[in-house]
Write a protein that holds these residues in place. Structure first.
Motif, PDB file in Angstrom:
ATOM      1  N   GLN A  32       2.007   6.290  -7.126  1.00  0.00           N
ATOM      2  CA  GLN A  32       0.891   7.122  -7.587  1.00  0.00           C
ATOM      3  C   GLN A  32       1.249   8.608  -7.506  1.00  0.00           C
ATOM      4  O   GLN A  32       0.782   9.407  -8.324  1.00  0.00           O
ATOM      5  N   TYR A  92      -0.480   1.864 -11.716  1.00  0.00           N
ATOM      6  CA  TYR A  92      -0.624   2.835 -10.626  1.00  0.00           C
ATOM      7  C   TYR A  92      -1.507   4.027 -11.008  1.00  0.00           C
ATOM      8  O   TYR A  92      -1.600   4.992 -10.260  1.00  0.00           O
ATOM      9  N   THR A 105       2.589   1.683  -3.329  1.00  0.00           N
ATOM     10  CA  THR A 105       1.625   2.101  -4.355  1.00  0.00           C
ATOM     11  C   THR A 105       1.340   3.585  -4.246  1.00  0.00           C
ATOM     12  O   THR A 105       1.282   4.301  -5.257  1.00  0.00           O
ATOM     13  N   TYR A 141       0.834  -1.202   0.000  1.00  0.00           N
ATOM     14  CA  TYR A 141       0.000   0.000   0.000  1.00  0.00           C
ATOM     15  C   TYR A 141       0.873   1.258   0.000  1.00  0.00           C
ATOM     16  O   TYR A 141       0.636   2.189  -0.780  1.00  0.00           O
ATOM     17  N   GLU A 199      -4.833   5.835 -11.102  1.00  0.00           N
ATOM     18  CA  GLU A 199      -5.790   5.744 -10.004  1.00  0.00           C
ATOM     19  C   GLU A 199      -7.245   5.587 -10.426  1.00  0.00           C
ATOM     20  O   GLU A 199      -8.106   5.352  -9.601  1.00  0.00           O
TER      21      GLU A 199
END
Length: 298
Positions: A124, A207, A120, A117, A209
């Protein structure tokens, strides 16, 4: 977010910073939050999941503040970008994330949920920076955008660290961001299409979103949130909120919803419920609206 869940997250956050993530037990969280073990597990399956929820809340705060800064401003405005980058520094400091992250254990496995998490989120951020740099400098450098984003972020982080080491009292976030942007300017001004590309765009596709949802599905989710807010908000104390919710619901019912009006009213609604348990749901409306805008452009 309901009151109990918020209570758990706030207790966990204070403990993670004070004792460290590894040294904090679920029992510690139960004691500080004054809840039973059953109540904790009604909301979270583990301590890791509790931290992920906390980090997600902080991330949504950053997204909201950045979007607020961009309202009614040109996407190419470099000063807006500088302020948007500074938002992460200020919010990280506000929540003492450096202390929290320094207490995290090393990943036990490659599929460690918490570290996946965090990683990521970091990638992002690079995607977001690459997109903003393209908006600032133009489409001509789009295929090199991720190379420039990584260069900018690396320069920013290393410059911040060195400045903190040599003269911590002189550390000014906006000044350092401005310096890193000026360094990037020199690179981009010598841009040529035959420059080699290290970070290919497709590397970052996982990645991106935007969820795989249709406009109709986004609208449905927004209307469900509005219905929940309608039931939870005391409109006697906040009479304007009912007007905001009714307007948003009606606008979402139209075939061609006016995005600029939705954004303006959602921000008014967020301001009206700021500091309450309803704030997160109201902010999520803004996130969903961003997804709707992305979907309309595809």
């Amino acid at each position: 977010m309901n009151h109990k869940k918020k209570q758990i997250i706030e207790a966990a956050q204070s403990l993670f910073i004070k004792k460290g993530f590894t040294s904090t037990s679920i029992q510690d969280i139960l004691d500080v939050a004054s809840i039973s073990k059953g109540t904790f597990y009604n909301h979270f399956t583990s301590k890791n999941e509790c931290l992920i929820e906390l980090l997600q809340l902080i991330r949504e705060e950053i997204v909201y503040e950045r979007k607020l800064l961009a309202t009614s401003k040109e996407a190419s405005d470099k000063t807006v970008f500088i302020k948007q980058i500074a938002v992460r520094f200020h919010i990280d400091k506000k929540h003492n994330l450096l202390a929290l992250f320094s207490s995290l254990p090393t990943p036990s496995t490659e599929d460690d949920e918490l570290h996946i998490y965090i990683n990521t989120q970091y990638l992002q951020e690079i995607v977001w920076i690459a997109d903003r740099l393209t908006s600032i400098y133009g489409e001509f450098m789009k295929k090199h955008a991720f190379d420039y984003a990584v260069s900018f972020l690396g320069n920013l982080h290393f410059t911040s660290k060195v400045m903190y080491d040599v003269k911590p009292r002189a550390l000014n976030v906006e000044t350092i961001i401005n310096f890193s942007i000026s360094q990037l300017d020199k690179i981009i001004h010598t841009h040529s299409d035959d420059k080699p590309i290290l970070f290919q765009t497709e590397y970052f596709h996982p990645y991106l979103e935007k969820p795989e949802c249709s406009l109709k599905e986004f609208k449905l989710e927004m209307k469900q949130i509005l219905k929940s807010l309608e039931q939870q908000i005391d409109h006697t104390n906040e009479p304007k909120t009912k007007h905001f919710i009714d307007f948003l619901y009606e606008e979402l019912e139209t075939e061609e919803s006016r995005m600029f009006l939705l954004e303006s009213v959602i921000q008014s609604l967020i301001h009206a419920v700021e500091g309450t348990d309803n704030e997160r749901n109201a902010r999520h409306l803004l996130t969903l609206l961003s997804y709707m805008e992305m979907e309309k452009q595809t």
